[in-house]
Design a protein around this motif. Structure first.
Motif, PDB file in Angstrom:
ATOM      1  N   THR A   1       0.865  -1.052  -0.144  1.00 54.57           N
ATOM      2  CA  THR A   1       0.123   0.084   0.044  1.00 54.57           C
ATOM      3  C   THR A   1       0.783   1.269  -0.111  1.00 54.57           C
ATOM      4  N   THR A   2       0.485   2.635  -0.208  1.00 53.13           N
ATOM      5  CA  THR A   2       1.131   3.811  -0.197  1.00 53.13           C
ATOM      6  C   THR A   2       1.713   3.671   1.033  1.00 53.13           C
ATOM      7  N   GLN A   3       0.995   3.710   2.104  1.00 49.32           N
ATOM      8  CA  GLN A   3       1.498   3.804   3.635  1.00 49.32           C
ATOM      9  C   GLN A   3       2.701   2.986   4.106  1.00 49.32           C
TER      10      GLN A   3
ATOM     11  N   SER B   1       4.607   1.306   1.738  1.00 49.92           N
ATOM     12  CA  SER B   1       5.671   1.843   1.091  1.00 49.92           C
ATOM     13  C   SER B   1       6.673   2.796   1.453  1.00 49.92           C
ATOM     14  N   ALA B   2       6.022   3.965   2.014  1.00 45.05           N
ATOM     15  CA  ALA B   2       6.614   5.127   2.664  1.00 45.05           C
ATOM     16  C   ALA B   2       7.298   4.767   4.013  1.00 45.05           C
TER      17      ALA B   2
ATOM     18  N   THR C   1      14.081   7.004  -2.898  1.00 40.38           N
ATOM     19  CA  THR C   1      12.895   6.251  -2.543  1.00 40.38           C
ATOM     20  C   THR C   1      12.336   5.647  -3.642  1.00 40.38           C
TER      21      THR C   1
ATOM     22  N   ASP D   1       8.223   4.186  -5.193  1.00 44.10           N
ATOM     23  CA  ASP D   1       6.721   3.999  -5.120  1.00 44.10           C
ATOM     24  C   ASP D   1       6.771   2.550  -5.201  1.00 44.10           C
ATOM     25  N   TRP D   2       6.662   1.721  -4.030  1.00 46.38           N
ATOM     26  CA  TRP D   2       6.423   0.152  -4.318  1.00 46.38           C
ATOM     27  C   TRP D   2       5.116  -0.046  -4.479  1.00 46.38           C
ATOM     28  N   SER D   3       4.147   0.874  -4.151  1.00 47.10           N
ATOM     29  CA  SER D   3       2.699   0.704  -4.266  1.00 47.10           C
ATOM     30  C   SER D   3       2.186   0.655  -5.792  1.00 47.10           C
ATOM     31  N   ALA D   4       2.971   1.206  -6.671  1.00 44.27           N
ATOM     32  CA  ALA D   4       2.948   1.331  -8.060  1.00 44.27           C
ATOM     33  C   ALA D   4       3.133  -0.076  -8.719  1.00 44.27           C
TER      34      ALA D   4
ATOM     35  N   GLN E   1      -0.116  -2.280   7.411  1.00 42.64           N
ATOM     36  CA  GLN E   1      -1.258  -1.743   6.988  1.00 42.64           C
ATOM     37  C   GLN E   1      -2.563  -2.363   7.568  1.00 42.64           C
TER      38      GLN E   1
END
Length: 190
Positions: free
Chosen positions: A27-29, A31-32, A50, A52-55, A114
């Motif tokens: 998820t985006t969170q 990933s961060a 950095t 964006d693993w969520s992509a 998450q």
């Protein structure tokens, strides 16, 4: 603080997957949170990088029906401070070979977990900072291992409930069609 919560994913042989969406790698969170921990441990990335693993999408179709039959179960617990999706390629390969793979996030150890109500951040960096003053490294590793053993015992009990036709999901979200009946809980590996 309060009862311990776990987040697990179940990856399984599926059929009729076309109408079901692909699952993102993270998820985006998450990933961060992963990037934050990666900045410390680097994971082979250039400092300051950095990503964006969520992509990234996996080969997993969320909610697709389980392929008929009984399938042996594999529990997957990631490496220290890692997240359950880190070895998605391995997990997906096992599912493609007929295994039901249950991945377990180590809450507060993983970089981020998450939950439906929010994200549980890692406490590992804080604990590592306490190692010289509060506990030895071996005490920290024992604490982490004892917690993982308890988590795994809880997951095994939940799989027994699932195989018996019950829904162990804390929020009672609908489970994929045929999931409980597909579990061969007499054949479990980790």
């Amino acid at each position: 603080q309060g009862p311990r919560q776990l987040m697990v994913s179940v990856v399984y042989p599926a059929h009729a997957v076309a109408p079901y969406p692909l699952k993102p790698y993270m998820t985006t969170q998450v990933s961060a949170g992963f990037d934050q921990l990666a900045a410390v441990y680097n994971y082979g990335m250039a400092p300051g990088t950095t990503f964006d693993w969520s992509a990234i999408s996996t080969y997993e179709h969320v909610g697709a029906p389980v392929t008929a039959g009984r399938h042996p179960v594999v529990l997957y617990s990631p490496g220290a401070a890692d997240i359950r999706s880190w070895d998605t390629v391995l997990v997906d390969q096992l599912a493609s070979e007929g295994y039901v793979v249950v991945t377990i996030d180590p809450t507060y150890e993983a970089s981020a977990v998450q939950f439906p109500q929010g994200v549980a951040a890692s406490d590992v960096l804080n604990l590592l900072g306490e190692v010289p003053s509060q506990m030895s490294e071996s005490q920290l590793l024992k604490l982490l291992m004892d917690t993982r053993v308890a988590d795994t015992e809880f997951v095994l009990d939940s799989l027994d409930r699932l195989a018996a036709g019950k829904n162990p999901d804390a929020e009672r979200r609908p489970l994929p069609q045929g999931l409980g009946a597909s579990l061969d809980t007499g054949e479990i590996g980790m």
